[in-house]
Write a protein that holds these residues in place. Sequence first.
Motif, PDB file in Angstrom:
ATOM      1  N   ARG A 185      11.686 -31.796  -0.202  1.00 15.43           N
ATOM      2  CA  ARG A 185      12.271 -30.399  -0.615  1.00 15.43           C
ATOM      3  C   ARG A 185      11.848 -29.479   0.647  1.00 15.43           C
ATOM      4  O   ARG A 185      10.879 -29.698   1.470  1.00 15.43           O
ATOM      5  N   PRO A 186      12.750 -28.251   0.759  1.00 18.29           N
ATOM      6  CA  PRO A 186      12.357 -27.413   1.733  1.00 18.29           C
ATOM      7  C   PRO A 186      10.789 -26.906   1.540  1.00 18.29           C
ATOM      8  O   PRO A 186      10.444 -26.898   2.480  1.00 18.29           O
ATOM      9  N   THR A 187      10.233 -26.778   0.538  1.00 18.72           N
ATOM     10  CA  THR A 187       8.889 -26.182   0.562  1.00 18.72           C
ATOM     11  C   THR A 187       8.021 -27.100   1.321  1.00 18.72           C
ATOM     12  O   THR A 187       7.077 -26.746   1.941  1.00 18.72           O
ATOM     13  N   ASN A 188       8.096 -28.406   0.838  1.00 13.16           N
ATOM     14  CA  ASN A 188       7.229 -29.295   1.542  1.00 13.16           C
ATOM     15  C   ASN A 188       7.631 -29.663   3.025  1.00 13.16           C
ATOM     16  O   ASN A 188       6.694 -29.974   3.781  1.00 13.16           O
ATOM     17  N   ARG A 189       9.021 -29.431   3.409  1.00  9.25           N
ATOM     18  CA  ARG A 189       9.243 -29.512   4.514  1.00  9.25           C
ATOM     19  C   ARG A 189       8.477 -28.557   5.571  1.00  9.25           C
ATOM     20  O   ARG A 189       8.189 -28.640   6.735  1.00  9.25           O
TER      21      ARG A 189
ATOM     22  N   ASP B   5      10.449 -39.936   5.237  1.00  7.52           N
ATOM     23  CA  ASP B   5      11.803 -39.253   5.533  1.00  7.52           C
ATOM     24  C   ASP B   5      11.952 -38.743   6.988  1.00  7.52           C
ATOM     25  O   ASP B   5      11.310 -37.633   7.268  1.00  7.52           O
TER      26      ASP B   5
ATOM     27  N   ASP C  38      20.208 -36.309  -0.463  1.00  5.09           N
ATOM     28  CA  ASP C  38      19.604 -34.981  -0.203  1.00  5.09           C
ATOM     29  C   ASP C  38      19.062 -34.810   1.424  1.00  5.09           C
ATOM     30  O   ASP C  38      18.878 -33.455   1.608  1.00  5.09           O
ATOM     31  N   SER C  39      19.191 -36.253   2.059  1.00  5.71           N
ATOM     32  CA  SER C  39      18.688 -35.841   3.207  1.00  5.71           C
ATOM     33  C   SER C  39      19.567 -35.214   4.232  1.00  5.71           C
ATOM     34  O   SER C  39      20.762 -35.197   3.955  1.00  5.71           O
TER      35      SER C  39
END
Length: 720
Positions: free
Chosen positions: A58-62, A111, A357-358
């Motif tokens: 998700r954006p937070t972990n990216r 990912d 979602d990728s």
Amino acid sequence: MARSGTRRAAGGRTGGRAAGGTGTASRRTRPVDNDGLIPVLARAVREVEAAAQRGALRPTNRTKFQAVALLMREERARVKVDATLTDSQRAEQLKRLDGVATILAKTAARDTSVIQLLGEDATLTEATRTVKRDMMIAGGMEMAPEDLVIAAEPTPVLETAERAVVPQAIVSRQLANPFLAPDFSLADAPVAHPRRLANWELFGPLFKSFEYGAGGGPASMPLPEPLTLHSPAGSTLMKHQAELIGAAADGHRTFLLADEPGLGKTAQSLLAADAANAFPLLVVVPNVVKTNWAREAALWVPNRTATVIHGDGDDLDGFADIIIVNYEILDRHVGWLGGLGFKGMVVDEAHFIKNKDSQRSRFVLQLAEKIRDRVASPLLMALTGTPLINSVEDFRTIWQFLGWIDDKKPRAELMNELEDIGLTPAEPGFFSEARRAVIDMGIVRRRKVDVAADIPARRIADIPVELDDEVGRSIRDAERELTAKLVQRYHSALANRTGQAPVDGIDHKLVRQVARWELEDIDASPTGENVFSMVRRIGRAKAQLAADYAAQLASNVGKVVFFAKHLDVMDQAEEVFARRNLRTATIRGDQTPAFRTAQIDSFVNDPDVAVIVCSLTAAGVGLNLQVASNVVLAELSWTSAEQTQAIDRVHRIGQEEPVTAWRIIAAQTIDMKIADLIDSKAGLAARALDGSDEEIVDSGDIQLDAMSAMLLEALESAEL
């Protein structure tokens, strides 16, 4: 930026500087072990790794991934020049930073969309700078006052807007044809007429129809008898190739071409585009095969020009009929690609888009939708020899790309086919008929054994090796320690349960949950043993033995293809081959296309090049290495699909000898369990696509299954 003499961040000690700083590197006030920045990075990267194991980041972990990567590079540079550190202290800190880098690389392999965040030109968002600042504060880094305040920046409309480019060659093409009109001449878009199924949720039944509704039949639509086995350029085709091209000539426009690897999907798609006059054609491929696609286009459709997009596209041919782009740079080019007026689109290795979602999947779906908006019946083809990795739902994004479904329901054409069945999912017979309806939308699956009798059989032979040295003993000790930890965690969870009826014997659900906890454990020490580090240690321990075996094969039976996952294993193997005076070629992920092509050509054409040493991830697709008939798998993959892809670099059209893949497996270790799990997963595609009656095993991650197997075996032994 960090500066000497400025005030210290709250609660912190000195120890580094912020990204882009130009001041003097700040110094630590005392030696570091569990204090400072490195433990902060280790905890954060474990958290991101655990999230990647659960699915797409998700954006937070990216954001956290990018912040860790930036700080790791800066801390490495600081440590190398810190005069206050002794040589042993410097070596220890660099070793710990290497551990962080390893986990970043492993996460990026899971990912791949985060790889672009590692680039020097990657966008540094406000969120990333905020996370980076907070990590520096937590690590006691000295920071300048201006570094403690993160100025807000406007949020771009698209995540990658700053990377978007429009090559000059494309500007020229657009100026040459400024009034590109939509083409609605081929057909009217169908309209759905739902009756019985209007209020039914249909995705679940459709996926279930492939899991349980095979009825013994292969997943392949009816195809016409070919009128000729020659391409327009005069090349000879195999019958199964000519059949698909004939379907495109007859007007069929969407295909999930799931032929087994080695049956010529590239040629079929190019010739199908030629038969459908689907030019200009967009081809989206993995980076490692885009040069090969240009070669194949020149061979099969020499009357069409092909161009490959590299980087920002400065050297592409803006007027080409076939434009080839790799997934990794779609973010730069998706804008102008969507408006170029393509009449067809091919997605190679389409299982790469199974995670909806990728970023790569979103761009592929966006481009397909733009093409459908302009062309009533575009040619859309998804190519993959391994469409199912973990679950039948891996079909979902591929079906959406092809226009068979949207986010919530089947689109009009498929919905009308399902309505015409005259049944609902609650009635007998629906599943087999629904499966047939989806297959007739354009699924084509042929097996080598059925359509290419001239391709010899292949087999996988396991070579158990004993790791009886000190390294082997330490690996087995580490495995026992990890198993004991799992057992203790299981009993602790069992003892602390409340409100649940006791389970007789071993609680298998709890076994799996404990394994999942272990994989997601963010509190583990960065240097602690886990299933990933253990498997990597096993790979290094096997490297010499695997290379020795490959050298024997090369000396006795001819050319050998050697596969490994990790670069250090490849390095060890190449040292062995050099000592044996065996010339080698190599395929790695960091090679330029020209160098890669030269390496392949030397292995294929030079009789003195005995072994090609290949990365499983970089060379698992798009290579024709049928000059060899022996493959050595020095390390095991985490999926049966990756193993199959590797073997099929050799087991292809043109192979004249039986193919053997030699798996080197460390006896009495987790390697044995992983091999068994890989083999059990191979039944999934067989049942869903080949009509096999083989039972599909649980399709969870092999990592999770391996941990569960370790724990279950220990609990069963304790009960005896």
